[in-house]
Structures are given as structure tokens and as C-alpha cells.
Design an enzyme around this catalytic site. Structure first.
Site, mmCIF file in Angstrom:
data_model
loop_
_atom_site.group_PDB
_atom_site.id
_atom_site.type_symbol
_atom_site.label_atom_id
_atom_site.label_comp_id
_atom_site.label_asym_id
_atom_site.label_seq_id
_atom_site.Cartn_x
_atom_site.Cartn_y
_atom_site.Cartn_z
ATOM 1 N N ALA A 283 55.411 33.625 65.294
ATOM 2 C CA ALA A 283 56.078 33.132 66.490
ATOM 3 C C ALA A 283 57.220 34.044 66.940
ATOM 4 C CB ALA A 283 56.609 31.718 66.255
ATOM 5 N N ASN B 258 63.957 23.553 65.261
ATOM 6 C CA ASN B 258 63.668 23.849 63.859
ATOM 7 C C ASN B 258 64.724 23.324 62.897
ATOM 8 O OD1 ASN B 258 65.163 26.054 65.240
ATOM 9 N ND2 ASN B 258 65.340 26.856 63.162
ATOM 10 N N GLN C 148 57.324 24.752 65.642
ATOM 11 C CA GLN C 148 57.513 23.548 64.825
ATOM 12 C C GLN C 148 56.682 22.358 65.314
ATOM 13 O OE1 GLN C 148 59.235 23.292 62.043
ATOM 14 N NE2 GLN C 148 60.369 25.217 62.050
ATOM 15 N N SER D 234 52.950 29.614 65.190
ATOM 16 C CA SER D 234 52.956 30.340 63.921
ATOM 17 C C SER D 234 52.151 29.577 62.879
ATOM 18 C CB SER D 234 54.393 30.532 63.427
ATOM 19 O OG SER D 234 54.432 31.360 62.297
ATOM 20 N N THR E 55 45.154 46.484 64.310
ATOM 21 C CA THR E 55 43.947 45.908 63.735
ATOM 22 C C THR E 55 44.148 44.427 63.443
ATOM 23 O OG1 THR E 55 43.362 48.017 62.730
ATOM 24 C CG2 THR E 55 42.300 46.054 61.830
ATOM 25 N N CYS F 153 65.888 31.416 58.645
ATOM 26 C CA CYS F 153 66.102 32.757 59.181
ATOM 27 C C CYS F 153 67.572 33.138 59.230
ATOM 28 C CB CYS F 153 65.497 32.866 60.578
ATOM 29 S SG CYS F 153 63.725 32.566 60.598
#
Length: 388
Positions: free
Chosen positions: A74, A154, A182, A202, A240, A326
Site C-alpha cells: 500500500a 490504522n 486496513q 496491501s 517482474t 511504521c
């Protein structure tokens, strides 16, 4: 033999569901091809698996498969959305709108763009952590090109009026982005009902693997790529693709959406019981609206404790946090809690408890014993220290 701590930090990350692990297994060493290698069976098998996963994920949010752009998570999706719109539409305008309680993965790219000459309006929230449609309407300008509002916070779990804000932006011709990391599997997500143009997700928040996420981009919306190289993902995200991670993400999302309604009721019941019984010790302040919030979220500030010592007391028995994973190394109080009016001291003395799929009633019982004992012990220690 020591027991593992009770895990109550499901907003930070989730364990990978065993059903997801099983779905991913063949793509590590058996069907290991590069999806871009279309000249042989290995690549074709990988490409087919990615396409099926893309369709599954699109169904989970009522999008079209070609509207999904795979990326690393995310954070990258937010950067691609915000910087991508700014770069593609800067001739139309250079004004952005975000919310004070957004994740740093939204605020940081907005601040970066501000350093390049864009203008940023950061909307304040009320004491419950919410904004109103009227606030957004009043902040819109003729040169506004992007509004970004998080679906579910979050830290305090509050749910913003995304559909209404999206309808306003759609009416004014302004691009609307939503960080929904979330929200997937916790509340219903339908990109059409929500009126969003861009939506970030995410995998590791929904019992899938880390390192994979996606950006939903409404068909026809121009954004500029932020990762340059190959032509993967319609030229919007070079690199990739990782079939194992993508397959795992799709399986995780499929399970989360299928189980969402029953799981939400179960988690809310556990969460409400936890909060009700904790309040008996007094001096606790709920952070965020008590109704408009994620069912498994509980965030509260605690009077009369040393927050760092309380976390030390809890560490061996319960895995909880005092804010966003984070920013856990940051000594500053949570920007989310100060935005809702908490003092720096109370903001620091907060716990974020995130309940999830593998949380049991027995764990909640044990958590109550541990938390109440730790808070009371810390308060007694401080009282004795002051007397001495």
C-alpha cells in the site's frame, strides 16, 4: 518452556493463513516461471495464474481486472496514486487535500510534492477522529486535482464517510484516492459504491504475504508511472511480477471477503467485552469514535502510567503497540492522537489493540488479567515513587 505472547497487533500485520500458504506453494519451485515469458509453458502458466488472481482481487472490490496495478504494498500504491496524479495533472492544478490523521505513506508523498511547489491542505479531524463532507467541500478549489482520505484509520480504526466524499469529488471533477489497507476484509469495499478513482490495498493486512499490494485505478484515469523499466502493468509499474505473492494475495482477499460478515460480529463482540471490563479500573480514554470504527480495533489512553515501563511489563505476555508500526521508533507522540486533541502525555500513554482472525475468547480473558494487573502495578509504582 516459555509461551508465545498473545498476538493483538493485527493492524501492524497478520499471520499468513495456512490456506494461503497452500495456494502459494506451487509457485515457488514448480510453477516458477516469469509471467512476461510467453514463449514457453513456464511463463504461460505463471501468466495464467496471475490473471486468475487479478480477476479474484477485482471481484473482491467490484472492479475490472485491467483496473488493478500490482506493486509492493500500500505504501507504493499510495505513492503511485498521489505522485502519479500530480505529475499527470499538474497543468490542470497544483492543489492537494489530505487529512491530518492519514498514514505517513500518504502524508509524506504529499509533503514531498509540497516541496516541489504544490499546495497542500491538511484537514483537521474532530475529537472522534472524523471529518465531514462539508469540510472537504469548503477546502476544494478550482485548482484542486486530488483528495486523499483513508477508509479506516490504522491507529484508532475510525471509518470516514468515503462514499459521500467520493460523490462530492466526482461531482466537482476532482480525483479521489483512498488508502484502504486496513479496510479490506473488515468492511465492505465496492469501488463504485465508494465513488473512488484510486484505491490502495496491501496483502499482509488480510492474512496474505508481505511484499505485495495493488492500486485500483479507474479506467481512463491518467496517472504517471513512478517506477520505470519494463512494460509490466500497462507500463504503469515496471518490474517482474511475483506470481506466488499475487496468488497468495488473491486467496487471502477471497477468504477475507467471504468471512467478513461473521468475523466482524465475532471481533466486535470480543472487542466490546474487552473495553467494557477494562473500564472498571478507571482513567482510560477511548481514542476514536465508538461506533464508526473497525470491529477489531481498540485504542485508548491511560492516566497515571509511564508508557515505556507499561510496554515493558506487557512485552513478554501480550503483543500490542502504542501506535503505527511504521513509526514505532519515533519518540514523538502519535500524530493521529494529537490530531484528535489528546495531550502529548496521554498520546504517548496509549495502547492500540488489534483483534484478528486467530484471536480467541480465552485470549481476551487472559489479556484482561494481564492488562489490569500491569496498569495497576505501574500506577502503584508511580504513587509509591511520588510519596518517597
Amino acid at each position: 518452556m516459555s509461551q508465545n505472547p498473545i498476538y493483538l497487533d493485527y493492524h501492524a500485520t497478520t499471520p499468513v493463513d495456512s490456506r494461503v500458504v497452500t495456494a502459494m506453494q506451487p509457485f515457488w519451485s514448480e510453477q516458477f516461471g516469469n509471467p512476461a515469458s510467453r514463449s514457453h509453458r513456464y511463463g504461460l502458466e505463471a501468466a495464467a495464474a496471475v490473471q486468475v488472481a487479478r480477476e479474484t482481487l477485482a471481484t473482491a472490490i467490484a472492479a475490472q481486472p485491467e483496473e488493478l496495478i500490482f506493486c509492493s504494498g500500500a505504501t507504493e500504491a499510495n505513492n503511485l496514486a498521489i505522485k502519479g496524479v500530480a505529475e499527470a495533472q499538474h497543468q490542470k492544478g497544483r492543489h492537494l487535500i489530505a487529512v491530518a490523521t492519514e498514514h505517513q505513506a500518504v502524508l509524506a508523498p504529499c509533503r514531498y510534492l509540497e516541496s516541489l511547489g504544490f499546495q497542500l491542505t491538511v484537514l483537521p479531524v474532530d475529537s472522534q477522529g472524523l471529518i465531514s463532507v462539508e469540510q472537504v467541500a469548503n477546502a476544494l478549489r478550482p485548482d484542486t486535482i486530488l483528495v486523499s482520505v483513508m477508509a479506516a484509520n490504522n491507529e484508532i480504526g475510525v471509518l470516514q464517510p468515503i462514499a459521500e466524499i467520493g460523490a462530492l469529488c466526482r461531482d466537482r471533477g476532482v480525483v479521489f484516492h483512498c488508502d484502504a489497507a486496513q479496510a479490506l476484509g473488515r468492511i465492505p469495499l465496492n469501488v463504485h459504491d465508494l465513488n473512488v478513482d484510486l484505491l490502495s490495498l496491501s496483502s499482509h493486512k488480510v492474512y496474505g504475504p508481505k511484499g505485495i499490494g495493488l492500486l485500483y485505478r479507474r479506467s481512463g484515469l491518467a496517472i504517471a508511472p513512478q517506477m520505470h523499466g519494463g512494460s509490466q502493468e500497462q507500463g504503469l509499474r515496471a518490474g517482474t511480477l511475483a506470481p506466488a505473492l499475487i496468488v497468495g494475495f488473491a486467496k487471502a482477499a477471497e477468504l477475507a471477503v467471504a468471512e467478513q460478515s461473521t468475523e466482524s460480529i465475532r471481533l466486535q463482540t470480543l472487542r466490546d467485552r474487552l473495553w467494557q471490563e477494562l473500564q472498571a479500573i478507571g482513567g482510560l480514554h477511548l481514542n476514536g469514535d465508538d461506533q464508526q470504527r473497525l470491529p477489531g480495533n481498540l485504542n485508548f489512553s491511560i492516566e497515571g502510567i509511564d508508557p515505556s515501563r507499561l510496554i515493558q511489563r506487557l512485552r513478554a505476555a501480550i503483543a500490542v503497540s502504542s501506535g503505527s508500526a511504521c513509526s514505532s521508533g519515533n519518540a514523538e507522540p502519535s500524530h493521529v492522537l494529537t490530531a484528535i486533541g489528546r495531550s502529548p502525555d496521554l498520546a504517548r500513554a496509549s495502547l492500540r489493540i488489534g483483534l484478528g482472525r486467530f484471536t480467541t475468547a480465552e485470549e481476551i480473558d487472559r489479556t484482561l488479567e494481564i492488562l489490569i494487573s500491569a496498569i495497576q502495578a505501574e500506577r502503584s509504582r508511580l504513587t509509591s515513587h511520588k510519596k518517597g
